[in-house]
Design a protein around this motif. Structure first.
Motif, PDB file in Angstrom:
ATOM      1  N   LEU A 122       1.131  -1.204   0.473  1.00 19.49           N
ATOM      2  CA  LEU A 122      -0.227  -0.194  -0.125  1.00 19.49           C
ATOM      3  C   LEU A 122       0.721   1.128  -0.085  1.00 19.49           C
ATOM      4  CD1 LEU A 122      -3.058   1.037   0.021  1.00 19.49           C
ATOM      5  CD2 LEU A 122      -2.312   1.048   2.289  1.00 19.49           C
ATOM      6  N   ILE A 123       1.705   1.360   0.806  1.00 21.85           N
ATOM      7  CA  ILE A 123       2.904   2.181   0.791  1.00 21.85           C
ATOM      8  C   ILE A 123       3.681   2.640  -0.678  1.00 21.85           C
ATOM      9  CG2 ILE A 123       5.363   3.465   2.082  1.00 21.85           C
ATOM     10  CD1 ILE A 123       3.715   2.287   4.131  1.00 21.85           C
ATOM     11  N   PHE A 124       3.625   1.563  -1.220  1.00 22.37           N
ATOM     12  CA  PHE A 124       4.601   1.392  -2.334  1.00 22.37           C
ATOM     13  C   PHE A 124       3.645   2.263  -3.521  1.00 22.37           C
ATOM     14  CE2 PHE A 124       5.162  -0.262  -6.623  1.00 22.37           C
ATOM     15  CZ  PHE A 124       6.661  -0.539  -7.467  1.00 22.37           C
TER      16      PHE A 124
ATOM     17  N   ARG B  59     -10.020  -5.411  -2.167  1.00 23.31           N
ATOM     18  CA  ARG B  59     -11.185  -6.280  -1.370  1.00 23.31           C
ATOM     19  C   ARG B  59     -11.426  -5.011   0.158  1.00 23.31           C
ATOM     20  NH1 ARG B  59      -9.236 -11.051  -2.376  1.00 23.31           N
ATOM     21  NH2 ARG B  59      -8.894 -10.953   0.075  1.00 23.31           N
ATOM     22  N   MET B  60     -10.754  -4.897  -0.179  1.00 17.18           N
ATOM     23  CA  MET B  60     -10.567  -3.891   1.844  1.00 17.18           C
ATOM     24  C   MET B  60     -10.362  -2.308   1.121  1.00 17.18           C
ATOM     25  SD  MET B  60      -7.810  -6.706   3.892  1.00 17.18           S
ATOM     26  CE  MET B  60      -8.717  -4.693   5.681  1.00 17.18           C
ATOM     27  N   ASN B  61     -10.699  -1.775  -0.034  1.00 15.39           N
ATOM     28  CA  ASN B  61     -11.788  -0.516   0.517  1.00 15.39           C
ATOM     29  C   ASN B  61      -9.958   0.518   0.004  1.00 15.39           C
ATOM     30  OD1 ASN B  61     -13.468   1.334  -1.594  1.00 15.39           O
ATOM     31  ND2 ASN B  61     -14.077   2.159   1.146  1.00 15.39           N
ATOM     32  N   LEU B  62      -9.208   0.335   0.141  1.00 16.71           N
ATOM     33  CA  LEU B  62      -7.770   0.854  -0.074  1.00 16.71           C
ATOM     34  C   LEU B  62      -6.920   0.842  -1.009  1.00 16.71           C
ATOM     35  CD1 LEU B  62      -6.390  -1.608   3.023  1.00 16.71           C
ATOM     36  CD2 LEU B  62      -7.226   1.096   3.248  1.00 16.71           C
TER      37      LEU B  62
ATOM     38  N   ALA C 125      -7.882   4.771   2.369  1.00 13.39           N
ATOM     39  CA  ALA C 125      -6.305   4.075   2.524  1.00 13.39           C
ATOM     40  C   ALA C 125      -5.458   5.210   3.667  1.00 13.39           C
ATOM     41  CB  ALA C 125      -6.289   3.589   0.489  1.00 13.39           C
ATOM     42  N   LEU C 126      -5.834   6.821   2.632  1.00 11.64           N
ATOM     43  CA  LEU C 126      -5.151   8.137   2.714  1.00 11.64           C
ATOM     44  C   LEU C 126      -5.425   8.013   5.399  1.00 11.64           C
ATOM     45  CD1 LEU C 126      -5.694  10.295   0.437  1.00 11.64           C
ATOM     46  CD2 LEU C 126      -4.199   8.482   0.988  1.00 11.64           C
ATOM     47  N   GLU C 127      -6.257   7.425   5.429  1.00 12.94           N
ATOM     48  CA  GLU C 127      -6.789   7.700   7.031  1.00 12.94           C
ATOM     49  C   GLU C 127      -6.085   6.884   7.093  1.00 12.94           C
ATOM     50  OE1 GLU C 127     -11.238   7.344   7.310  1.00 12.94           O
ATOM     51  OE2 GLU C 127     -11.283   8.599   5.940  1.00 12.94           O
ATOM     52  N   ILE C 128      -5.782   5.141   6.834  1.00 15.63           N
ATOM     53  CA  ILE C 128      -5.043   4.449   7.300  1.00 15.63           C
ATOM     54  C   ILE C 128      -3.625   4.623   7.853  1.00 15.63           C
ATOM     55  CG2 ILE C 128      -4.290   2.458   7.082  1.00 15.63           C
ATOM     56  CD1 ILE C 128      -7.712   2.481   8.749  1.00 15.63           C
TER      57      ILE C 128
END
Length: 198
Positions: A125-127, A158-161, A185-188
């Protein structure tokens, strides 16, 4: 009260979620022994940060941030399968305190998402985020899109990220230039202390 006493109090509350040892004594004891060892290792690695967080909590905020959020963070640290993720639970706890975040449902949701992610998912996700921002991130996946990478991307989708592109009703292999990072995803990423500019 020092951090060890606080952690002991939180641990007593958190232990209520562990499997009861009396049902299957041997497995219960083995599980408990292993979890205690892991927990001590994880707490030692994050002790300085935890002390700093606990010291920064005012008496007025104690009940919420220590009793509710601190207990939740400790439960997640105890039960997670990966040692490296303890840091993210601690960072989430720290961000709640620093930003005075008190939306309990949202906080629980963030902690649950972090629990559901593996370290490789978080790194991916970070990448993806850094790549799409025009940075040059470290690529832990190599240049080929492997089955493993596809699985991670599907999980993030699937996790909406992330939102993966589709072509003519068919999901494509990950074409990273066409991936969208969701607001969630930005919130996470923000919750785990990953700094980004909005």
């Amino acid at each position: 009260m020092n951090v060890n006493e606080l952690v002991s109090q939180l641990l007593e509350k958190a232990e209520s979620v562990l499997p009861p040892g009396e049902l299957v004594p041997y497995i219960g004891n083995l599980f408990q022994f292993n979890k205690n060892r892991q927990f001590e290792k994880r707490i030692k690695a994050n002790e300085e940060k935890l002390i700093k967080i606990f010291k920064s909590i005012s008496e007025v905020e104690y009940d919420f941030f220590v009793e509710k959020i601190g207990t939740l963070a400790i439960q997640k640290i105890i039960l997670d399968e990966q040692d490296d993720k303890a840091e993210y639970f601690v960072l989430g706890f720290e961000n709640c305190v620093n930003k005075n975040l008190k939306d309990e449902d949202r906080i629980i949701n963030y902690f649950d998402v972090i629990s559901d992610l593996r370290m490789i998912d978080i790194k991916r996700l970070i990448f993806l985020y850094e790549y799409l921002e025009g940075k040059e991130p470290e690529n832990v996946f190599g240049s080929d899109i492997s089955s493993h990478t596809r699985y991670v991307d599907q999980k993030l989708d699937r996790m909406n990220l992330i939102i993966k592109p589709t072509f003519e009703g068919m999901e494509s292999d990950t074409v990273i230039d066409q991936v969208t990072i969701t607001t969630f995803a930005l919130e996470i990423l923000d919750f785990i202390g990953y700094v980004y500019e909005q």
